[in-house]
Design a protein around this motif. Structure first.
Motif, PDB file in Angstrom:
ATOM      1  N   TRP A  30       0.841  -1.191   0.000  1.00  0.00           N
ATOM      2  CA  TRP A  30       0.000   0.000   0.000  1.00  0.00           C
ATOM      3  C   TRP A  30       0.878   1.244   0.000  1.00  0.00           C
ATOM      4  O   TRP A  30       2.049   1.178   0.368  1.00  0.00           O
ATOM      5  CB  TRP A  30      -0.983  -0.002   1.170  1.00  0.00           C
ATOM      6  CG  TRP A  30      -0.375  -0.112   2.542  1.00  0.00           C
ATOM      7  CD1 TRP A  30       0.126  -1.236   3.141  1.00  0.00           C
ATOM      8  CD2 TRP A  30      -0.219   0.942   3.504  1.00  0.00           C
ATOM      9  NE1 TRP A  30       0.581  -0.947   4.407  1.00  0.00           N
ATOM     10  CE2 TRP A  30       0.382   0.379   4.660  1.00  0.00           C
ATOM     11  CE3 TRP A  30      -0.529   2.298   3.511  1.00  0.00           C
ATOM     12  CZ2 TRP A  30       0.676   1.137   5.786  1.00  0.00           C
ATOM     13  CZ3 TRP A  30      -0.243   3.047   4.641  1.00  0.00           C
ATOM     14  CH2 TRP A  30       0.348   2.447   5.758  1.00  0.00           C
ATOM     15  N   VAL A  31       0.317   2.345  -0.438  1.00  0.00           N
ATOM     16  CA  VAL A  31       1.028   3.616  -0.525  1.00  0.00           C
ATOM     17  C   VAL A  31       0.208   4.687   0.163  1.00  0.00           C
ATOM     18  O   VAL A  31      -0.992   4.816  -0.105  1.00  0.00           O
ATOM     19  CB  VAL A  31       1.288   4.008  -2.001  1.00  0.00           C
ATOM     20  CG1 VAL A  31       1.820   5.436  -2.105  1.00  0.00           C
ATOM     21  CG2 VAL A  31       2.236   3.015  -2.664  1.00  0.00           C
ATOM     22  N   ARG A  32       0.856   5.436   1.048  1.00  0.00           N
ATOM     23  CA  ARG A  32       0.207   6.576   1.702  1.00  0.00           C
ATOM     24  C   ARG A  32       0.675   7.844   0.990  1.00  0.00           C
ATOM     25  O   ARG A  32       1.870   8.135   0.940  1.00  0.00           O
ATOM     26  CB  ARG A  32       0.568   6.658   3.186  1.00  0.00           C
ATOM     27  CG  ARG A  32      -0.150   7.816   3.901  1.00  0.00           C
ATOM     28  CD  ARG A  32       0.277   7.975   5.350  1.00  0.00           C
ATOM     29  NE  ARG A  32       0.111   6.787   6.154  1.00  0.00           N
ATOM     30  CZ  ARG A  32      -1.037   6.398   6.725  1.00  0.00           C
ATOM     31  NH1 ARG A  32      -2.133   7.094   6.561  1.00  0.00           N
ATOM     32  NH2 ARG A  32      -1.069   5.304   7.464  1.00  0.00           N
ATOM     33  N   LEU A  33      -0.282   8.584   0.432  1.00  0.00           N
ATOM     34  CA  LEU A  33       0.056   9.841  -0.231  1.00  0.00           C
ATOM     35  C   LEU A  33       0.502  10.866   0.796  1.00  0.00           C
ATOM     36  O   LEU A  33       0.139  10.788   1.973  1.00  0.00           O
ATOM     37  CB  LEU A  33      -1.150  10.362  -1.022  1.00  0.00           C
ATOM     38  CG  LEU A  33      -1.583   9.478  -2.196  1.00  0.00           C
ATOM     39  CD1 LEU A  33      -2.848  10.032  -2.828  1.00  0.00           C
ATOM     40  CD2 LEU A  33      -0.466   9.367  -3.227  1.00  0.00           C
ATOM     41  N   GLY A  43       5.661   4.034   0.571  1.00  0.00           N
ATOM     42  CA  GLY A  43       5.167   2.717   0.204  1.00  0.00           C
ATOM     43  C   GLY A  43       5.549   1.676   1.246  1.00  0.00           C
ATOM     44  O   GLY A  43       6.665   1.688   1.770  1.00  0.00           O
ATOM     45  N   TYR A  44       4.599   0.808   1.530  1.00  0.00           N
ATOM     46  CA  TYR A  44       4.785  -0.242   2.526  1.00  0.00           C
ATOM     47  C   TYR A  44       4.356  -1.578   1.919  1.00  0.00           C
ATOM     48  O   TYR A  44       3.433  -1.637   1.106  1.00  0.00           O
ATOM     49  CB  TYR A  44       3.942   0.058   3.773  1.00  0.00           C
ATOM     50  CG  TYR A  44       4.210   1.434   4.336  1.00  0.00           C
ATOM     51  CD1 TYR A  44       5.367   1.691   5.050  1.00  0.00           C
ATOM     52  CD2 TYR A  44       3.313   2.480   4.139  1.00  0.00           C
ATOM     53  CE1 TYR A  44       5.629   2.952   5.573  1.00  0.00           C
ATOM     54  CE2 TYR A  44       3.563   3.744   4.657  1.00  0.00           C
ATOM     55  CZ  TYR A  44       4.717   3.970   5.374  1.00  0.00           C
ATOM     56  OH  TYR A  44       4.975   5.219   5.868  1.00  0.00           O
ATOM     57  N   PHE A  45       4.988  -2.661   2.362  1.00  0.00           N
ATOM     58  CA  PHE A  45       4.733  -3.979   1.792  1.00  0.00           C
ATOM     59  C   PHE A  45       5.499  -5.013   2.593  1.00  0.00           C
ATOM     60  O   PHE A  45       6.304  -4.668   3.463  1.00  0.00           O
ATOM     61  CB  PHE A  45       5.166  -4.026   0.317  1.00  0.00           C
ATOM     62  CG  PHE A  45       6.534  -3.442   0.085  1.00  0.00           C
ATOM     63  CD1 PHE A  45       7.672  -4.226   0.198  1.00  0.00           C
ATOM     64  CD2 PHE A  45       6.679  -2.094  -0.211  1.00  0.00           C
ATOM     65  CE1 PHE A  45       8.932  -3.672   0.016  1.00  0.00           C
ATOM     66  CE2 PHE A  45       7.937  -1.538  -0.406  1.00  0.00           C
ATOM     67  CZ  PHE A  45       9.065  -2.330  -0.295  1.00  0.00           C
ATOM     68  N   THR A  46       5.275  -6.278   2.285  1.00  0.00           N
ATOM     69  CA  THR A  46       6.032  -7.380   2.879  1.00  0.00           C
ATOM     70  C   THR A  46       6.689  -8.167   1.753  1.00  0.00           C
ATOM     71  O   THR A  46       6.041  -8.497   0.766  1.00  0.00           O
ATOM     72  CB  THR A  46       5.118  -8.301   3.712  1.00  0.00           C
ATOM     73  OG1 THR A  46       4.510  -7.534   4.753  1.00  0.00           O
ATOM     74  CG2 THR A  46       5.897  -9.462   4.322  1.00  0.00           C
ATOM     75  N   VAL A  47       7.981  -8.435   1.917  1.00  0.00           N
ATOM     76  CA  VAL A  47       8.706  -9.303   0.986  1.00  0.00           C
ATOM     77  C   VAL A  47       8.765 -10.676   1.633  1.00  0.00           C
ATOM     78  O   VAL A  47       9.281 -10.817   2.751  1.00  0.00           O
ATOM     79  CB  VAL A  47      10.131  -8.785   0.697  1.00  0.00           C
ATOM     80  CG1 VAL A  47      10.817  -9.681  -0.334  1.00  0.00           C
ATOM     81  CG2 VAL A  47      10.102  -7.338   0.222  1.00  0.00           C
ATOM     82  N   ASN A  48       8.215 -11.671   0.962  1.00  0.00           N
ATOM     83  CA  ASN A  48       8.189 -13.042   1.460  1.00  0.00           C
ATOM     84  C   ASN A  48       9.294 -13.828   0.765  1.00  0.00           C
ATOM     85  O   ASN A  48       9.308 -13.932  -0.463  1.00  0.00           O
ATOM     86  CB  ASN A  48       6.822 -13.676   1.160  1.00  0.00           C
ATOM     87  CG  ASN A  48       5.698 -12.833   1.720  1.00  0.00           C
ATOM     88  OD1 ASN A  48       5.531 -12.733   2.915  1.00  0.00           O
ATOM     89  ND2 ASN A  48       4.947 -12.188   0.841  1.00  0.00           N
ATOM     90  N   GLY A  49      10.228 -14.355   1.556  1.00  0.00           N
ATOM     91  CA  GLY A  49      11.371 -15.068   1.007  1.00  0.00           C
ATOM     92  C   GLY A  49      10.990 -16.390   0.378  1.00  0.00           C
ATOM     93  O   GLY A  49      10.054 -17.058   0.809  1.00  0.00           O
ATOM     94  N   GLY A  50      11.720 -16.766  -0.645  1.00  0.00           N
ATOM     95  CA  GLY A  50      11.534 -18.041  -1.327  1.00  0.00           C
ATOM     96  C   GLY A  50      12.487 -19.093  -0.789  1.00  0.00           C
ATOM     97  O   GLY A  50      12.962 -18.993   0.349  1.00  0.00           O
ATOM     98  N   LYS A 135       0.520  -4.847  -7.320  1.00  0.00           N
ATOM     99  CA  LYS A 135      -0.326  -3.662  -7.152  1.00  0.00           C
ATOM    100  C   LYS A 135      -0.349  -3.234  -5.693  1.00  0.00           C
ATOM    101  O   LYS A 135      -0.411  -4.067  -4.790  1.00  0.00           O
ATOM    102  CB  LYS A 135      -1.746  -3.931  -7.636  1.00  0.00           C
ATOM    103  CG  LYS A 135      -1.851  -3.975  -9.143  1.00  0.00           C
ATOM    104  CD  LYS A 135      -3.283  -3.770  -9.580  1.00  0.00           C
ATOM    105  CE  LYS A 135      -3.378  -3.805 -11.071  1.00  0.00           C
ATOM    106  NZ  LYS A 135      -3.019  -2.566 -11.703  1.00  0.00           N
ATOM    107  N   ALA A 136      -0.316  -1.912  -5.500  1.00  0.00           N
ATOM    108  CA  ALA A 136      -0.377  -1.335  -4.161  1.00  0.00           C
ATOM    109  C   ALA A 136      -1.595  -0.437  -4.067  1.00  0.00           C
ATOM    110  O   ALA A 136      -1.830   0.406  -4.941  1.00  0.00           O
ATOM    111  CB  ALA A 136       0.893  -0.535  -3.882  1.00  0.00           C
TER     112      ALA A 136
END
Length: 149
Positions: A30-33, A43-50, A135-136
């Motif tokens: 997601w992105v906070r304006l 911008g905020y998100f989670t990266v999930n490791g493989g 998409k965010a």
């Protein structure tokens, strides 16, 4: 009866062994304006490791002029400070959260057409040249952050 239970246990174990390996992925983006025109969005998100460790080196969007990875941390005087970061290690099968008060992406020069309630596509690039698009959701400066699992 015992044979049926044993057969079911063996079948369940076999199916568990066939589960797909987790893949490098992005979630909860997601992105906070910005509250003030001309200031960067976050911008905020989670990266999930493989299955193997990875290193995130950039996040981009066609709807911003420039994007940088940053990390906020407590300063010596009790306030907060923010530094740019060049890369973020992602452990195999682990996760790295980009969240308010910590790691985040700064989006400079966001297109004025980007409004709360819309979404934008972020492209995540890793050191091995892997690219993931995700998409965010876009929210306004004063909106409550979306809940994540």
């Amino acid at each position: 009866m015992f044979r049926t239970a044993a057969a079911l246990a063996i079948a369940a174990a076999a199916l568990t062994g066939c589960a797909p390996e987790p893949q490098l992925s992005i979630s909860d983006a997601w992105v906070r304006l910005a509250a003030v025109d001309g200031r960067p969005a976050a911008g905020y998100f989670t990266v999930n490791g493989g299955p193997a460790a990875a290193t995130l080196v950039s996040v981009r969007t066609d709807l911003a002029l420039r994007t940088e990875l940053h990390e906020s941390m407590a300063a010596a005087g009790g306030g907060m400070t923010m530094d740019a970061i060049d890369q973020v290690p992602v452990p195999a099968r682990g996760e790295v959260r980009f969240a308010p008060g910590g790691k985040h992406a700064m989006l400079f020069g966001v297109n004025p057409q980007v409004k709360p309630g819309t979404s934008l596509t972020l492209t995540f690039t890793f050191a091995d040249s892997t690219r993931i698009q995700h998409k965010a959701r876009v929210i306004a400066a004063g909106d409550q952050a979306p809940s994540v699992d």
